[in-house]
Design a protein around this motif. Structure first.
Motif, PDB file in Angstrom:
ATOM      1  N   ALA A 231     -47.305  31.881  -3.349  1.00 17.25           N
ATOM      2  CA  ALA A 231     -47.504  31.723  -1.907  1.00 17.25           C
ATOM      3  C   ALA A 231     -47.692  33.083  -1.253  1.00 17.25           C
ATOM      4  CB  ALA A 231     -46.306  30.992  -1.285  1.00 17.25           C
ATOM      5  N   ARG A 232     -46.821  34.040  -1.591  1.00 17.14           N
ATOM      6  CA  ARG A 232     -46.962  35.391  -1.028  1.00 17.14           C
ATOM      7  C   ARG A 232     -48.236  36.060  -1.519  1.00 17.14           C
ATOM      8  NH1 ARG A 232     -41.150  35.250  -1.791  1.00 17.14           N
ATOM      9  NH2 ARG A 232     -41.410  35.968  -3.944  1.00 17.14           N
ATOM     10  N   LEU A 233     -48.581  35.831  -2.768  1.00 12.73           N
ATOM     11  CA  LEU A 233     -49.776  36.440  -3.348  1.00 12.73           C
ATOM     12  C   LEU A 233     -51.034  35.978  -2.620  1.00 12.73           C
ATOM     13  CD1 LEU A 233     -51.042  38.149  -5.610  1.00 12.73           C
ATOM     14  CD2 LEU A 233     -50.945  36.124  -7.080  1.00 12.73           C
ATOM     15  N   ALA A 234     -51.153  34.670  -2.399  1.00 12.71           N
ATOM     16  CA  ALA A 234     -52.328  34.134  -1.704  1.00 12.71           C
ATOM     17  C   ALA A 234     -52.390  34.643  -0.270  1.00 12.71           C
ATOM     18  CB  ALA A 234     -52.293  32.606  -1.730  1.00 12.71           C
ATOM     19  N   PHE A 235     -51.249  34.697   0.402  1.00 14.17           N
ATOM     20  CA  PHE A 235     -51.229  35.165   1.782  1.00 14.17           C
ATOM     21  C   PHE A 235     -51.667  36.627   1.857  1.00 14.17           C
ATOM     22  CE2 PHE A 235     -49.513  36.316   5.893  1.00 14.17           C
ATOM     23  CZ  PHE A 235     -49.682  35.162   6.642  1.00 14.17           C
TER      24      PHE A 235
ATOM     25  N   ASN B 193     -43.737  25.656  -0.035  1.00 15.37           N
ATOM     26  CA  ASN B 193     -43.812  25.447   1.414  1.00 15.37           C
ATOM     27  C   ASN B 193     -42.835  26.329   2.174  1.00 15.37           C
ATOM     28  OD1 ASN B 193     -45.852  23.600   1.271  1.00 15.37           O
ATOM     29  ND2 ASN B 193     -44.570  21.801   1.535  1.00 15.37           N
ATOM     30  N   GLN B 194     -41.661  26.518   1.604  1.00 14.51           N
ATOM     31  CA  GLN B 194     -40.641  27.318   2.268  1.00 14.51           C
ATOM     32  C   GLN B 194     -41.157  28.719   2.574  1.00 14.51           C
ATOM     33  OE1 GLN B 194     -37.247  28.329  -0.198  1.00 14.51           O
ATOM     34  NE2 GLN B 194     -35.863  28.256   1.552  1.00 14.51           N
ATOM     35  N   VAL B 195     -41.812  29.330   1.602  1.00 17.37           N
ATOM     36  CA  VAL B 195     -42.346  30.684   1.805  1.00 17.37           C
ATOM     37  C   VAL B 195     -43.658  30.644   2.580  1.00 17.37           C
ATOM     38  CG1 VAL B 195     -43.329  32.685   0.624  1.00 17.37           C
ATOM     39  CG2 VAL B 195     -41.200  31.668  -0.200  1.00 17.37           C
ATOM     40  N   TRP B 196     -44.554  29.747   2.203  1.00 13.14           N
ATOM     41  CA  TRP B 196     -45.895  29.708   2.795  1.00 13.14           C
ATOM     42  C   TRP B 196     -45.829  29.489   4.305  1.00 13.14           C
ATOM     43  CZ3 TRP B 196     -50.537  31.235   1.558  1.00 13.14           C
ATOM     44  CH2 TRP B 196     -51.667  30.700   2.190  1.00 13.14           C
TER      45      TRP B 196
END
Length: 582
Positions: free
Chosen positions: A362-366, A391-394
């Motif tokens: 999630a962090r990588l894609a963001f 979802n929690q991070v995204w």
């Protein structure tokens, strides 16, 4: 109308304003023909931290459009040019316009210490999310020096956290992402002696205690010594245990898994403690032959264990973690479902938990500019947990879930992918047009346009190889796809051609292994458990990364959970290659 405008602007004074008082109307509703220009920035201009924080919160919770409306309201109220530039940079960042965000942030000039620290912190954090570790580390180092040389060290004008609470820990964690080659090159190129000192300190740490003591003797007064980062002082004073008890299933249905972990533990013991005089004594207890994990633990204590590694089964880890008294420290090899407390001592829980990987992708894609996601997962407990972790991070960093597809095993998978990606509805519209006009329509189906990334939470390589081509078939081949390490088995390069360009995270042990099988990751877990034997006290004293292990970068959270961060890679020609930094 004037009263309405006044009440709306008054509602923007602080970030704690009730939601109903924040502006929810456009400029047209306010009767503005054009947006007023921001106020000129003055020397030693104090940034409007409340406005910046309010817009950030609005974007994360309600989206970019809501953030823009609130930004416009602040412009009408009257904010300085630097604050406006930072707000515009934030909106661009959350919208995925990374280059625009970087350009605007570079143009945010402020002479106040608080403002400089805030800008540095923001740019550093975004470089970290993008995986630009050396750039982020240089910014963190500059920030430390700025704080130490500033006559005003404690900002008091903002509720945004940008001060350096633990000066060295954040910089240390960033530097830990560099491999030995990158670290050596950075040290050789360093012009600033203080910066070079940080790099050589990490080199010394990786070489052992004697090298670290030598570094300390040759660097009196260095910025890293007041205090030492990542609880290095605790590590320097720690003594290795004399006896290690290992609790593993060495018989029964989990015998193969337990044996693989034990093989890694044994290898790690001889590598970590090459001197037989200093090497701890290792003894094993078969948890399959004991009535409970607690009884196995107590048997280890009776056998003289100074430290216990294990158990491996999640339910047994839960039982052992729940003990009111744990006189001998434990490094468990699985995570409990529920933690009893957040300030737990004498307890660390290592794991190959896939939830770590879901959070990381999630962090990588963001960081790579994607903002609106299509999530595809199996209809299983594993899939549900992965979705929750992602979802929690995204959502927490500002990402949007456009759609979630939980695969129905009773329906055609291609139809489900097509419906979620949008090509099936598009095909049906074309068919309806052809029927209506009784003639072929010169058009081609297209996918939905409301997502720019796919999180393919496939549980195994076969499922990934089945689903990835379907995304291409349904006109989503241009959308970046991210997965966990579950999609890679370590072989079948020919079959993995179907996964080309798919991005994932993987353990160093698998990436560096000459022979990879289903036990490679378990062996790495055992190896890292012995490495953590030398760092468990240090890990309890800090949340910084303390170990670059075979399962990833390891750091301990306050609840005892050891979080791992894996390497970012992508399929290229059926093989995994390091993901280039953007």
């Amino acid at each position: 109308m004037l009263l309405l405008i006044g009440s709306l602007i008054a509602g923007c004074q602080t970030t704690n304003t009730p939601e109903q008082s924040l502006p929810k109307i456009s400029l047209e509703n306010l009767g503005q023909k054009e947006m007023p220009a921001p106020l000129p920035a003055a020397p030693d201009q104090q940034l409007d931290f409340a406005a910046i924080s309010a817009v950030r919160d609005k974007v994360v919770t309600e989206g970019v459009v809501a953030g823009r409306i609130l930004r416009d309201a602040f412009l009408i109220k009257g904010i300085d040019a630097t604050t406006a530039s930072i707000i515009d940079a934030d909106i661009a960042w959350f919208n995925g316009d990374i280059e625009v965000a970087q350009r605007l942030m570079r143009g945010a000039k402020t002479s106040s210490i608080e403002g400089q620290l805030f800008v540095l912190s923001t740019v550093e954090e975004r470089a970290r999310i993008q995986g630009r570790w050396i750039d982020a580390a240089k910014l963190a180092h500059f920030r430390i020096k700025l704080v130490m040389t500033s006559p005003r060290r404690t900002p008091n004008s903002s509720n945004i956290s940008y001060s350096v609470a633990a000066p060295g820990d954040r910089l240390w964690t960033l530097l830990m992402h560099l491999d030995d080659g990158q670290l050596g090159r950075a040290a050789a190129m360093a012009d600033d002696p203080d910066w070079r000192g940080w790099l050589t300190l990490l080199q010394a740490y990786r070489s052992g205690r004697n090298a670290t003591y030598n570094w300390l003797a040759s660097h009196p007064g260095h910025t890293a010594t007041n205090p030492l980062p990542a609880a290095l002082a605790t590590w320097l004073d720690a003594q290795p245990p004399e006896n290690i008890g290992v609790l593993l299933p060495l018989s029964g249905r989990l015998k193969s898994a337990g044996s693989a972990v034990l093989e890694g533990i044994t290898e790690g013991l001889y590598r970590r403690f090459p001197d037989p005089e200093e090497r701890p004594r290792l003894f094993t207890i078969d948890t399959e032959l004991r009535p409970s994990a607690v009884s196995a633990y107590r048997e280890a204590l009776t056998g003289g264990a100074d430290l216990v590694i294990g158990p491996l089964i999640k339910s047994e880890a839960q039982t052992l973690e729940s003990l009111k008294e744990r006189p001998t420290p434990v490094i468990a090899l699985n995570r409990p479902e529920v933690y009893a407390s957040t300030g737990i001592s004498n307890w660390s829980a290592m794991s190959l938990a896939p939830e770590d990987e879901a959070r990381q992708i999630a962090r990588l894609a963001f960081g790579r500019g994607q903002r609106r996601a299509l999530v595809i997962r199996p209809d299983s407990e594993w899939g549900r947990r992965m979705e929750i972790a992602l979802n929690q991070v995204w959502r927490g960093i500002g990402g949007v879930i456009a759609n979630t597809l939980t695969l129905d095993t009773t329906a055609a998978v291609s139809e489900q992918i097509g419906s979620s990606a949008g090509s099936v509805p598009s095909e049906r519209r074309i068919e309806m047009m052809e029927v209506a006009f009784d003639a072929p329509v010169a058009s081609r189906p297209r996918r939905r346009q409301d997502f720019d990334v796919v999180f393919l939470l496939a549980a195994d390589p076969a499922e990934a190889r089945r689903l990835r081509p379907l995304l291409i078939y349904h006109y989503s081949g241009d959308v970046p796809v991210y997965s966990s390490s579950a999609v890679y088995s370590g072989h079948d390069h020919g079959q993995n051609q179907d996964l080309n360009d798919l991005i994932l995270v993987e353990t160093p042990a698998v990436l560096q292994g000459l022979k990879v099988d289903r036990y490679t990751r378990l062996q790495a877990l055992g190896f890292d458990a012995v490495s953590m034997v030398d760092h468990w006290q240090q890990a309890e004293a800090t949340e910084a990364v303390v170990l670059q292990g075979r399962t990833g970068l390891l750091r301990r959270l306050p609840n005892g959970e050891i979080e791992r961060e894996l390497n970012s890679v992508a399929f290229d020609g059926g093989k995994l290659k390091a993901l280039p930094i953007r």
